[in-house]
Design an enzyme around this catalytic site. Structure first.
Site, PDB file in Angstrom:
ATOM      1  N   GLU A 247       0.828  -1.193   0.000  1.00  0.00           N
ATOM      2  CA  GLU A 247       0.000   0.000   0.000  1.00  0.00           C
ATOM      3  C   GLU A 247       0.868   1.251   0.000  1.00  0.00           C
ATOM      4  OE1 GLU A 247      -2.395   0.873   3.475  1.00  0.00           O
ATOM      5  OE2 GLU A 247      -3.197   2.680   2.522  1.00  0.00           O
TER       6      GLU A 247
ATOM      7  N   ASP B  62      10.160   6.197  14.569  1.00  0.00           N
ATOM      8  CA  ASP B  62      10.046   7.608  14.239  1.00  0.00           C
ATOM      9  C   ASP B  62      10.524   8.413  15.438  1.00  0.00           C
ATOM     10  OD1 ASP B  62       7.193   9.708  13.214  1.00  0.00           O
ATOM     11  OD2 ASP B  62       9.285  10.179  13.636  1.00  0.00           O
TER      12      ASP B  62
ATOM     13  N   ASP C  51      11.005  12.127  16.764  1.00  0.00           N
ATOM     14  CA  ASP C  51      10.541  13.472  16.433  1.00  0.00           C
ATOM     15  C   ASP C  51      11.062  14.455  17.473  1.00  0.00           C
ATOM     16  OD1 ASP C  51       9.001  15.771  16.079  1.00  0.00           O
ATOM     17  OD2 ASP C  51       7.334  14.615  15.293  1.00  0.00           O
TER      18      ASP C  51
ATOM     19  N   ARG D 186      12.025  17.706  11.209  1.00  0.00           N
ATOM     20  CA  ARG D 186      12.523  17.726  12.578  1.00  0.00           C
ATOM     21  C   ARG D 186      12.790  16.343  13.172  1.00  0.00           C
ATOM     22  NH1 ARG D 186       6.481  19.380  13.903  1.00  0.00           N
ATOM     23  NH2 ARG D 186       5.717  17.297  14.360  1.00  0.00           N
TER      24      ARG D 186
END
Lengths: 508, 426
Positions: free
Chosen positions: B46, B111, B113, B165
């Site tokens: 996907e 991830d 951040d 960031r």
């Protein structure tokens, strides 16, 4: 020619192969034909075994000496295979076969609802744990490998190299000499709980697990497999239920109570109606006290409540005439007039006493039945308060009944652990001011009888309860289900059980 | 610097150019196809696109590299996310019986951040970053990379700059792609040490014995702490930040330190006092014995969003996609140069589009390559495209991506050989 002679040998070889292991994951269902009576007796025996596992599990610290001794006993009595005991090979195979088949039959009975599944899985896991721990380390490794759990122990050399890392990463490892403990190297995907909480040393994708933890992992594996299997089984149930011979039995098994049924009234007429209010406060279990209160307050009870309470009253010795009078008096105070009562409600009371319809003398509900079937909805007061009441409301109710705060929290703890009958037992202890109940609660009428005993009830009542108590006391084992009647011949016992199952079924 | 010339309004003009001449489709396909070892792996993947005017479309899937190219060139997505490999082609999921359409595999992703560190960085906040706080990303990459390789045994990790960031990590090993949601969540929790949100003051608590993973992580943190925390962030230099640090030490020690700090102003010496106090505690008390380590970890240890890693079907920004707000390309980070990685030197889409038109230094080399390819007309368009990104700042990132893919290719070849061997047997 040669083929046909090979075939039977292959089949028996398969059986011998399947039953060559002392312990199994129940991955393969049995593939033979058995008689209905074997089907039934195997299932009932295993159910008894699992109930013993449950009772022992809440009465003793799991796997301590008492627990082990009593469970050993029960296993031997019920003819299940024992681990670590060398027996005649044929006998061994027979017992393992029974273990195998009975497990799969109970899957059919216990896959239907969340509650049933949870109970079944819990007891099977405990039983498996007990058996696995009895294997010696060689047998354990063999079991792991035969079941495709490619866990290997690490060499002494590797243990030495990783010495420091191993001791600081596993709680189980600290305090035990590294040399004495086996360490297993397991792919981290198979030890997620330990990885998640960082309780294990990881290296290159493998978790280094001390022996004690391996049991946890194997148990989790067993639990997961069984859970998946039950979900699958539930889907194929319609096919099973279409066999008329099996459906009744499977239903009985999941709702069965295997103890004394209080069907034969022993104290008819010994209780007067005036006594009921005070008895409700003193000797009724919480469920019946609640129903009685609701009846007095609302001058009415719905069907579920009438059945549960009405049969209980029958069990404590109310006669049919007394029962009719009791209910009529109360209902008339409400919205029901005498005529309507005689037409509608009186019939169902007579029915309860076996004087109408098919004239079956219904038995009062056991705790199992109250807890598991027919949950109450809005406007109902039946069921088991420990199971069905919101904990806050339960707390308030207990407080209003003057139960001490510490007692209330003990009860709520047991409720949280889903030990509803133990919670009721605790309620008994607190309201009767006794340290330890001498019985294992499994029936509301048993609660009443025991309560009367403690309170030193009437002479007659006492005598009767002695007769009732004797078979239970002879077992001397605290925490075993009632109805251990070793003197009774097996087949008669079985017949009685089946009769109990039938009547319970018809009550529903 | 040309990269500061990026204007989001130009995206509609720049994107077509980017997707036609710069986006490394060949390498991209090579990656997601994983050597063709598993059938329909690419076809069942996907993708989701965010188009102009914030139109978001999910369940995009493509049957080949050329279809991927054509569609992307047609739609010019502002953002591209990569999702899971499903049981069926995602763009046909409506035709599948409900319940059968399942996410089967996906890379294990992380991830990091920078906004998750707002309570411990004083130089910037929210979407801003600077060279001072970027060190946090360097620390995160070092710690997580080591652990994913040494503890979990993974080999093929792709670290990518998110474009604004933070950084993402794509663990591409076969074992990683096959992990269940429960396993992903367990890995993420193993790697998590910072617990608590707004309401929690003390976010790291260590107990005895300290797990080897934490020890290793502390080794990394200790290397960076003096420069990053004491110097750049100056956590002990200003009253406000000094108080925040002291909030993390036990009451009795706090009082002592407050007294000491009245005289001692130098941050490095202040820290040494803290260390000394901690040593004292270790010999006397059972609790609170590691508070100086806890402080270091709270200020530096990687903060990952467990939810991103947990789900097999979670969509994550694709490498080489553009960040619409900054214009920067999500480029892979070469671990050999992670210390020197400068997010502000990452090329923007406007820069590389501009570079396309500029003649490059070794134009002659390009010309001679041209002559060699005159033979094969069909390939020339392809080759031109390849040459195109090579003359931009994107080149070195694609080269690094190539190396990453080459590393994985060996495992694919082995698998394919084994598969064909099996097929030959009857």
């Amino acid at each position: 020619m040669q083929f046909s002679s090979k075939k039977p040998r292959a089949v028996t070889d398969l059986k011998a192969e399947l039953y060559s292991q002392p312990l199994q994951f129940y991955a393969q269902p049995p593939l033979e034909n058995i008689s209905l009576s074997e089907f039934e007796s195997f299932a009932v025996d295993r159910l008894k075994l699992l109930k013993t596992v449950e009772n022992l599990g809440v009465s003793y610290v799991k796997l301590n000496d008492d627990y082990l001794k009593k469970l050993d006993n029960e296993i031997r009595t019920l003819n299940f295979p024992q681990v670590g005991v060398s027996l005649d090979a044929k006998d061994q195979t027979e017992k393992r076969r029974k273990d195998h088949i009975s497990h799969f039959i109970l899957r059919l009975a216990y896959c239907q609802t969340e509650d049933l599944r949870r109970w079944f899985i819990q007891q099977e896991v405990d039983l498996f744990k007990y058996r696995f721990k009895k294997l010696d380390s060689g047998e354990k490794l063999e079991f792991l490998h035969k079941n495709n759990l490619q866990y290997n122990t690490i060499s002494a050399e590797e243990k030495d190299n990783l010495r420091e890392k191993l001791t600081i990463s596993s709680y189980a490892a600290s305090g035990v000499k590294l040399e004495e403990q086996d360490f297993y190297k397991v792919p981290f995907q198979d030890a997620l709980d330990l990885v998640r909480t960082r309780k294990v040393y990881l290296k290159e994708g493998y978790a280094y697990i001390p022996h004690n933890e391996i049991v946890t992992i194997v148990l989790n594996d067993f639990r997961t497999r069984l859970s998946k299997a039950l979900a699958l089984t539930a889907r194929s149930l319609p096919a099973v239920h279409s066999d008329e011979r099996l459906q009744p039995l499977l239903n009985h098994l999941s709702h069965s109570y295997l103890g004394q049924d209080y069907s034969v009234q022993k104290n008819v007429g010994k209780i007067s109606l005036e006594q009921i209010d005070s008895l409700a406060g003193k000797s009724f279990p919480l469920c019946m006290r609640q129903l009685h209160q609701a009846l007095r307050d609302q001058h009415h009870l719905r069907h579920g409540g009438r059945m549960q309470y009405g049969l209980f009253l029958k069990g404590i010795g109310l006669s049919l005439e007394q029962a009719l009078q009791f209910w009529r008096m109360e209902f008339i105070r409400g919205k029901v007039d005498a005529d309507k009562f005689d037409k509608a409600y009186a019939y169902s009371i007579r029915h309860m006493f076996g004087k109408e319809g098919k004239r079956a003398d219904y038995t009062p509900y056991s705790c199992m039945k109250v807890i598991l079937s027919n949950p109450p909805s809005q406007g109902d007061y039946h069921g088991c308060p420990f199971r069905h009441s919101d904990p806050e409301l339960l707390k308030q109710k207990l407080q209003s009944y003057k139960v001490s705060p510490s007692g209330v929290s003990q009860i709520l703890e047991l409720v949280k652990g889903m030990h509803y009958q133990l919670a009721c037992q605790k309620y008994f202890e607190l309201t009767h001011n006794v340290e330890d109940t001498s019985f294992s609660l499994s029936h509301p009428n048993q609660y009443f009888t025991e309560s009367q005993k403690v309170l030193g009830g009437g002479k007659d009542v006492k005598r009767e309860t002695d007769t009732l108590q004797r078979p239970q006391e002879s077992s001397a084992a605290r925490g075993l289900t009632a109805a251990r009647e070793p003197a009774v011949d097996e087949s008669q016992h079985l017949a009685e059980i089946t009769k109990n199952l039938e009547t319970d079924f018809q009550d529903a | 610097m040309p990269s500061s010339d990026y204007d989001p309004a130009c995206l509609p003009d720049l994107l077509p150019l980017y997707y036609r001449r710069l986006f490394p489709f060949a390498q991209y396909y090579r990656w997601l196809n994983y050597g063709g070892v598993q059938k329909n792996y690419f076809q069942n993947r996907e993708f989701s696109f965010t188009l102009k005017d914030d139109i978001y479309v999910r369940y995009q899937s493509f049957s080949s590299q050329s279809e991927l190219e054509k569609e992307m060139q047609k739609m010019n997505p502002y953002k591209i996310d990569i999702g899971a490999v499903y049981s069926h082609r995602p763009n046909q999921h409506n035709t599948v019986k409900s319940g059968s359409f399942q996410a089967l595999e996906k890379e294990l992703v992380f991830d990091i951040d920078m906004t998750d560190y707002d309570d411990v960085r004083s130089c910037c906040s929210a979407a801003d970053i600077c060279s001072k706080c970027w060190t946090l990303m360097t620390i995160a990459i070092r710690i997580l990379d080591r652990s994913l390789r040494q503890d979990f045994g993974f080999h093929h990790l792709l670290w990518v700059y998110s474009g604004r960031r933070g950084v993402h990590c794509w663990v591409c090993d076969e074992a990683a792609r096959k992990l269940s949601a429960a396993a992903r969540s367990a890995v993420a929790e193993y790697l998590s040490l910072i617990k608590g949100g707004e309401e929690t003051v003390k976010k790291v608590v260590l107990t005895d014995p300290i797990h080897p993973f934490i020890r290793e992580s502390l080794t990394v943190v200790e290397r960076y702490f003096p420069q990053y925390a004491l110097q750049d962030q100056n956590i002990l230099g200003r009253k406000e930040s000094e108080e925040k640090v002291l909030a993390l030490v036990p009451e009795d020690v706090k009082k002592e330190l407050q007294e000491i700090f009245q005289e001692e102003r130098n941050p490095e010496r202040r820290w040494r006092h803290i260390e000394a106090q901690a040593k004292k505690k270790q010999t006397t008390a059972k609790k609170w014995q590691y508070f100086e380590k806890e402080i270091m970890l709270q200020y530096c240890y990687p903060r990952l969003d467990v939810n991103v890693s947990k789900g097999v079907n979670h969509l994550l920004k694709s490498p080489f996609s553009v960040h619409p707000k900054t214009g920067r390309i999500s480029v892979p980070i070469d671990l050999k140069d992670v210390e020197k990685f400068d997010p502000f030197a990452v090329p923007t889409i406007s820069l590389i589009c501009e570079e396309l038109d500029r003649p490059k230094a070794d134009e002659d080399e390009a010309k001679s390559e041209d002559a060699k390819e005159k033979e094969n007309e069909q390939d020339s368009a392809e080759k031109r495209k390849i040459r195109d990104y090579k003359r931009t700042s994107l080149a070195k990132y694609v080269k690094y991506f190539d190396q990453f893919l080459a590393g994985m290719a060996d495992s694919w070849k082995g698998k394919l050989r084994r598969q064909s061997d099996l097929q030959k047997e009857f």
